[in-house]
Structure formats: C-alpha cells, structure tokens
Design a protein around this motif. Structure first.
Motif, short mmCIF file in Angstrom:
data_model
loop_
_atom_site.label_atom_id
_atom_site.label_comp_id
_atom_site.label_asym_id
_atom_site.label_seq_id
_atom_site.Cartn_x
_atom_site.Cartn_y
_atom_site.Cartn_z
N LEU A 186 0.19 -4.21 5.46
CA LEU A 186 0.49 -2.96 6.10
C LEU A 186 0.82 -1.74 5.19
O LEU A 186 0.23 -0.80 5.27
CB LEU A 186 1.89 -3.05 6.98
CG LEU A 186 2.19 -1.63 7.94
CD1 LEU A 186 1.05 -1.56 8.88
CD2 LEU A 186 3.46 -1.97 8.73
N GLY A 187 1.24 -2.15 4.22
CA GLY A 187 1.60 -1.02 3.09
C GLY A 187 0.35 -0.68 2.26
O GLY A 187 0.22 0.48 2.13
N TRP A 188 -0.60 -1.66 2.03
CA TRP A 188 -1.73 -1.57 1.46
C TRP A 188 -2.77 -0.52 2.33
O TRP A 188 -3.31 0.45 2.08
CB TRP A 188 -2.70 -2.81 1.14
CG TRP A 188 -4.10 -2.39 0.62
CD1 TRP A 188 -5.17 -2.74 1.34
CD2 TRP A 188 -4.41 -2.08 -0.72
NE1 TRP A 188 -6.17 -2.54 0.74
CE2 TRP A 188 -5.80 -2.10 -0.62
CE3 TRP A 188 -3.63 -1.78 -1.77
CZ2 TRP A 188 -6.52 -1.75 -2.01
CZ3 TRP A 188 -4.40 -1.30 -2.77
CH2 TRP A 188 -5.85 -1.47 -2.88
N LEU A 189 -2.74 -0.75 3.87
CA LEU A 189 -3.49 -0.21 4.61
C LEU A 189 -2.88 1.69 4.70
O LEU A 189 -3.58 2.62 4.97
CB LEU A 189 -3.63 -0.69 5.88
CG LEU A 189 -4.43 -1.88 6.06
CD1 LEU A 189 -4.10 -2.51 7.62
CD2 LEU A 189 -5.77 -1.74 5.50
N LEU A 190 -1.63 1.61 4.59
CA LEU A 190 -1.01 2.95 4.77
C LEU A 190 -1.27 3.59 3.74
O LEU A 190 -1.59 4.85 3.71
CB LEU A 190 0.43 2.93 5.05
CG LEU A 190 0.91 2.23 6.14
CD1 LEU A 190 2.66 1.96 6.15
CD2 LEU A 190 0.67 3.41 7.25
N LEU A 191 -1.23 3.35 2.45
CA LEU A 191 -1.83 4.00 0.95
C LEU A 191 -3.18 4.39 1.13
O LEU A 191 -3.63 5.40 0.48
CB LEU A 191 -1.56 2.91 -0.19
CG LEU A 191 -0.16 2.64 -0.54
CD1 LEU A 191 -0.11 1.73 -1.66
CD2 LEU A 191 0.62 3.86 -0.76
N ARG A 192 -4.11 3.53 1.97
CA ARG A 192 -5.31 3.99 2.12
C ARG A 192 -5.66 4.73 3.19
O ARG A 192 -6.74 5.15 3.31
CB ARG A 192 -6.48 2.75 2.10
CG ARG A 192 -6.26 1.76 0.81
CD ARG A 192 -6.87 0.51 1.23
NE ARG A 192 -8.46 0.41 1.50
CZ ARG A 192 -9.15 -0.66 1.92
NH1 ARG A 192 -8.37 -1.88 1.65
NH2 ARG A 192 -10.25 -0.36 2.07
N GLY A 193 -4.75 5.10 3.93
CA GLY A 193 -5.02 6.04 5.17
C GLY A 193 -5.96 5.59 6.24
O GLY A 193 -6.32 6.05 6.97
N GLU A 194 -5.74 3.95 6.33
CA GLU A 194 -6.36 3.41 7.37
C GLU A 194 -5.57 3.08 8.78
O GLU A 194 -5.97 2.42 9.56
CB GLU A 194 -7.01 2.11 6.87
CG GLU A 194 -8.02 2.28 5.89
CD GLU A 194 -8.61 1.14 5.23
OE1 GLU A 194 -8.49 0.15 5.99
OE2 GLU A 194 -9.52 1.15 4.21
N VAL A 195 -4.39 3.59 8.70
CA VAL A 195 -3.50 3.38 9.84
C VAL A 195 -3.26 4.66 10.46
O VAL A 195 -2.73 5.63 9.85
CB VAL A 195 -2.07 2.55 9.26
CG1 VAL A 195 -1.34 2.46 10.67
CG2 VAL A 195 -2.37 1.36 8.84
#
Length: 285
Positions: A186-195
């Motif tokens: 979840l943290g990785w997706l938030l960093l990439r702006g995919e959430v």
C-alpha cells in the motif's frame, strides 16, 4: 501492581494474532473474490441500489452467522458468500429475470436447510479420508499461488518487492508477514500515486426488497446448479479444513444455520453463503 500489568500484556499478546487473522480473512474475502459479484450484477442489469443491497445482504448475513456459530461452538467457523456460486452467476443471470433469480436463491438456500436438518452431510464429511481433504484444499489454494506469479507480467516491480519483503519478514516475524507486505504494498502504491481515493464516498447501504418469482426454468437452470456448486465448491472443502485442524464441530448445524440465513437474506439480493474454505484456512491456523 505488577501482576495485573503482566496479565494485561499477556492478554493483548494472545488477542493480537487472531485479530490479525480475522482482518486478513476480511481482506481476502472482499479483495480477492468480490469483483465477481459486481460482474454478475452487471450481467443481471441491476442498478446501484440493488447492487449495494446484494453487498449488504451477503456481508451482514455472513457476519451474523459466522459470529453466532463461532460463539456457540467455540470454534473458528468462518462463513462467506459462495465464490464459485458468484462465478456461476456471471454467466447464468443473463437467462432469467432478477425476481426469478431471487426465487432460485431461496430454493437453493432451502435445500441447504433441509440437508442440514437431515444429517446426511455430516455423515458424508466423516467418510472422506484426510488425504483427500488435503488435496481438495490444495486445489483451491493452487490457483492463488499461480495467480501471484502471473501478476508479475503486469507489475514486476511490485510483485518482486512484495515477494522479497515476504521472505524477509517471514524470517524474522512469520506471524505478521502478511500484514507487513500489505502495508508495504500500500505504501509503495501511494508513493507512485496509483491509489486514487478522490471519488470514494462512504454512506450506509439501504437494503432493497425484491419479491421472488418461482419458475421451473430458474429452478433447473439456476437454483439446482447453485446448490450443487456451493455444496461441492464451498461446504465440503470448508468443513474439511476444520477437520484437518482438529475441530470436530458437526456440519449439520453449520449447514442449517447458513442455509437459513441465506434464505432470509435472499430477497435482498444474497445469492448464497456458506462455511468458508480459503479464509477458513487462514483463521484455523
């Protein structure tokens, strides 16, 4: 003064693992299979209110029946909606009207009430050898293991990150490895702006009552297949999971209570719910 503090700390340590297991079972239930419900609702031409009522009815139904059965028999009896049943409905709902489908759901649920009261299902479960039970569970879980590696073609960085994180976390804290990779992913997706949560709004669902229509066509093309698919694809492996982990709770009250719950919730859209198989393997361990 130290004894109460130690007791409280020990109680918290005992409570945390089952709480996490319960959280994981909910995530797996909704995240892994619930897309089938929305696909089936689209095929049936249901509007947003009817689809929300379907979600409401199966969620409340499995929650209450699972809570009641687990409390009564002091065993991790997790109930869930019928995943193979939902997959079947993706193709089957296009051939009947929605009120006919509701009638078929009720007939299928009534069949499970009768089966549970008869006592025959429990006798059948006790005749299945443990090796066959383990093979049935392996067959259910195999598709998830293969699917994890299949997702590498869509996002190899994410899959590699989660796989590596799991191996590291399992080495140091096997109990919380799954929760760890969930937070990392979840943290990785938030960093990439995919959430993107901008379009998300929270509000209470309102149950929509649909009066059933009973027809021979829906009984043969929908109710009977749904009954057989749920019986062989959910009830049998789910009970065998409990047996393999040492829980000897009779199958008869489980089938009866879940069947009765599904019968009550069917007019609000619930297709079927039953003892869980996949999530049962999480909580019984």
């Amino acid at each position: 003064m130290s004894a109460p503090s130690y007791a409280s700390r020990s109680y918290a340590q005992d409570l945390l693992p089952p709480a996490i297991a319960g959280l994981l079972s909910v995530i797996v239930n909704y995240g892994g299979t619930f897309i089938l419900v929305f696909q089936a609702a689209r095929v049936a031409g249901l509007d947003a209110a009817q689809t929300a009522s379907w979600v409401w009815s199966v969620s409340v139904g499995v929650g209450l029946t699972g809570l009641a059965l687990s409390w009564r028999y002091r065993a991790p009896i997790i109930t869930a909606w019928s995943t193979p049943g939902a997959a079947f409905l993706v193709t089957a709902l296009g051939s009947v009207s929605y009120p006919e489908a509701i009638g078929a759901y009720m007939l299928s649920a009534l069949g499970f009430v009768i089966l549970g009261l008869s006592g025959y299902f429990d006798r059948l479960i006790r005749l299945i050898p443990p090796a066959i039970a383990a093979a049935l569970l392996a067959g259910i879980l195999l598709q998830f293991g293969i699917g994890a590696f299949g997702g590498a073609s869509a996002d190899p960085v994410l899959v590699g990150l989660l796989t590596g994180s799991y191996l590291i976390l399992k080495r140091f804290t096997a109990r919380y490895a799954i929760v760890g990779i969930l937070l990392i992913g979840l943290g990785w997706l938030l960093l990439r702006g995919e959430v993107d949560l901008s379009g998300l709004s929270l509000k209470l669902a309102s149950p929509v009552l649909t009066l059933p229509v009973f027809s021979l066509n829906a009984a043969l093309s929908l109710a009977l297949p749904l009954f057989l698919i749920t019986l062989t694809g959910q009830y049998m492996p789910g009970m065998l999971v409990l047996r393999n982990d040492g829980y000897t709770t009779s199958a008869n009250p489980i089938v009866t209570v879940t069947g009765l719950g599904a019968l009550i919730m069917a007019p609000f859209g619930s297709h079927a719910f039953n003892v869980a198989a996949i999530t049962a393997a999480i909580v019984t361990g």
